[in-house]
Write a protein that holds these residues in place. Structure first.
Motif, PDB file in Angstrom:
ATOM      1  N   PRO A 143     -20.680 -25.362 -50.194  1.00  0.00           N
ATOM      2  CA  PRO A 143     -19.307 -25.442 -50.694  1.00  0.00           C
ATOM      3  C   PRO A 143     -19.204 -24.763 -52.058  1.00  0.00           C
ATOM      4  O   PRO A 143     -20.169 -24.728 -52.822  1.00  0.00           O
ATOM      5  N   HIS A 212     -13.708 -25.221 -52.288  1.00  0.00           N
ATOM      6  CA  HIS A 212     -13.290 -26.598 -51.999  1.00  0.00           C
ATOM      7  C   HIS A 212     -12.581 -27.201 -53.213  1.00  0.00           C
ATOM      8  O   HIS A 212     -11.632 -27.974 -53.074  1.00  0.00           O
ATOM      9  N   GLU A 247      -6.939 -30.508 -47.909  1.00  0.00           N
ATOM     10  CA  GLU A 247      -8.286 -31.089 -47.993  1.00  0.00           C
ATOM     11  C   GLU A 247      -9.038 -30.585 -49.228  1.00  0.00           C
ATOM     12  O   GLU A 247     -10.098 -31.114 -49.558  1.00  0.00           O
ATOM     13  N   ASP A 248      -8.492 -29.579 -49.892  1.00  0.00           N
ATOM     14  CA  ASP A 248      -9.113 -28.992 -51.073  1.00  0.00           C
ATOM     15  C   ASP A 248      -8.361 -29.445 -52.329  1.00  0.00           C
ATOM     16  O   ASP A 248      -7.268 -30.008 -52.247  1.00  0.00           O
TER      17      ASP A 248
END
Length: 482
Positions: A143, A212, A247-248
């Protein structure tokens, strides 16, 4: 004894062989799932570290790579090494006719402008133009935490890596901080984290790149000569989040109205930080740094001084909390943080006098921020450098109360006018070594010798690193004699 030694060598040999096997297996896996470049012709424009890394990676991935660099071949050891490894190189000029070949992609050095004739012709041919960080994203198992902004990128990037490593993560620095992202990405695995400093130049050349966590430290009117307008510069920075989802996370400095406006233009979850108001993220209340109502540490406990480093620490705290690091770990790591070389770096003490190397401060704003972390009455400031024609009126209020100034370089006369307005006395110096000696002689126990020039170095030194290194060298020489 001989048996044990041979047994050790045997084990070491096996370990080295296994390491090579692991590396080959990882490369083989890359080859299996990244087939986009197989037998495709790719032009790498400009070398330096990122260009070399991109060329070698593309070659591994099966591309037919051509490297074009302006430096003559006989003076270009990197190009010579690439040629020895079977990669085509064209050096000494940038022939436009090269783009008549059937290239599928151009990967350019971030410093090469988009109005460069080679880049313009590639875009006219509707050829994708990337920077090397896009390649890093495509191959990365790890990530990515991406950090961008006008000021504080390097310090915040390093802070984040230090805190995450202290919290048991495996954080690897890369990107604009000096380690090519595509090289580090090849070595990383899914349990690592890539902590990637990103410039606006790099972010203009991305397509699918998706961190991310993205951190935007601040926005200032810089690099307008490259981008054309402040609006285009901000849009380049904001590219960092264009592929992110809910989601980030985007860690955003909401001290600035521009950043507040950007918060409404992202699909990512915004985590704000501020030194001016309580927010649903990281914030300063009095002298305490908080994350979502949990006290993390005191301002006085941050290992580097300055109001800008409070902002950097808040960005780091937000990122660390999103990554699951405990408050006590964050506090310990930020308390022991000693800064980044040439960026308000604590060098050491001689007879109770503290030395700070802030050679990276090449403009008024940076020196203002450096001075904000100290009691002026105890500071001997070394300043001066390239004369860009500007006066230092905006610095006058920040100079008031200084113990002394040591001035050098082309801009010394302009700084003297500012010193007179501020009521600060000064002495002249011939170079950084002379300035460091004179500043030490003027200081007393409990004082600070601060190199924060407020000017570029090019009147006397090739870059701010050379200037800062001379300051460090002179510090060591003084220390040896004491």
């Amino acid at each position: 004894m001989l048996f044990l030694f041979l047994f050790f060598l045997s084990g070491l040999k096996k370990e080295l062989i296994q390491g090579k096997i692991d590396e080959l297996e990882r490369l083989d896996n890359l080859m299996k799932y990244i087939t986009d470049f197989k037998d495709k012709k790719v032009l790498v424009l400009g070398l330096a570290r990122s260009g070399e890394s991109a060329a070698r990676l593309l070659d591994k991935l099966g591309a037919i790579v051509t490297v074009n660099d302006g430096k003559p071949f006989e003076e270009n050891p990197t190009a010579q090494s690439l040629l020895e490894d079977g990669i085509r190189v064209i050096c000494g000029s940038h022939p436009l006719e090269l783009l008549d070949e059937d290239f599928a992609l151009l990967v350019k050095n971030p410093g090469i402008r988009y109005d460069n004739p080679m880049v313009e012709k590639a875009q006219q041919k509707v050829m994708p133009v990337w920077t090397e960080v896009e390649l890093a994203y495509l191959i990365s198992d790890a990530p990515i935490i991406g950090i961008t902004g006008s000021n504080g990128k390097t310090t915040t990037t390093t802070m984040i890596a230090d805190v995450l490593n202290a919290g048991g993560k495996s954080a690897k620095l890369c990107g604009n901080i000096g380690y090519p992202a595509s090289s580090v990405a090849q070595e990383a695995n899914s349990t690592d984290l890539l902590i990637m400093e990103l410039s606006s130049f790099q972010l203009m050349g991305i397509k699918d790149f998706r961190p991310h966590i993205a951190v935007l430290t601040n926005l200032m009117p810089t690099h307008i000569d490259y981008h054309g307008t402040l609006e285009e510069y901000i849009e380049a920075k904001w590219n960092i989040q264009k592929q992110m989802t809910a989601e980030d996370f985007v860690v955003l400095n909401v001290n600035q109205e521009e950043a507040k406006e950007l918060a409404s233009r992202t699909q990512a979850t915004v985590v704000p930080f501020s030194t001016r108001e309580k927010v649903d993220g990281a914030y300063l209340d009095g002298e305490t740094l908080y994350f979502k109502d949990q006290a993390v540490m005191q301002v006085s406990e941050i290992g580097v001084p300055g109001s800008h480093n409070v902002e950097n620490a808040l960005a780091t705290i937000a990122t660390a909390k999103l990554s699951g690091v405990a408050n006590e770990v964050i506090k310990g790591a930020l308390s022991s943080f000693g800064g980044v070389k040439h960026r308000l770096q604590f060098v050491g003490q001689i007879n109770g006098i503290s030395f700070y190397n802030d050679s990276k401060s090449t403009n008024i704003l940076a020196t203002q921020k450096a001075l904000s972390g100290f009691d002026n009455s105890k500071v001997v400031l070394i300043a001066g450098g390239l004369d860009r024609g500007n006066e230092f009126d905006d610095l006058v209020a920040d100079l008031q109360g200084l113990k002394k100034m040591v001035l050098l370089g082309q801009s010394a006369e302009r700084l003297k006018r500012a010193a007179h307005q501020a009521g600060v006395s000064f002495v002249d110096a011939s170079d950084i070594a002379d300035a460091t000696h004179k500043a030490y002689e003027l200081a007393e126990e409990g004082d600070v010798v601060l190199l924060s020039p407020a000017n570029a170095s090019w009147d006397m030194y090739a870059n701010f690193e050379v200037r800062g290194d001379l300051f460090l060298k002179t510090f060591e020489q003084i220390k040896e004699k004491v």
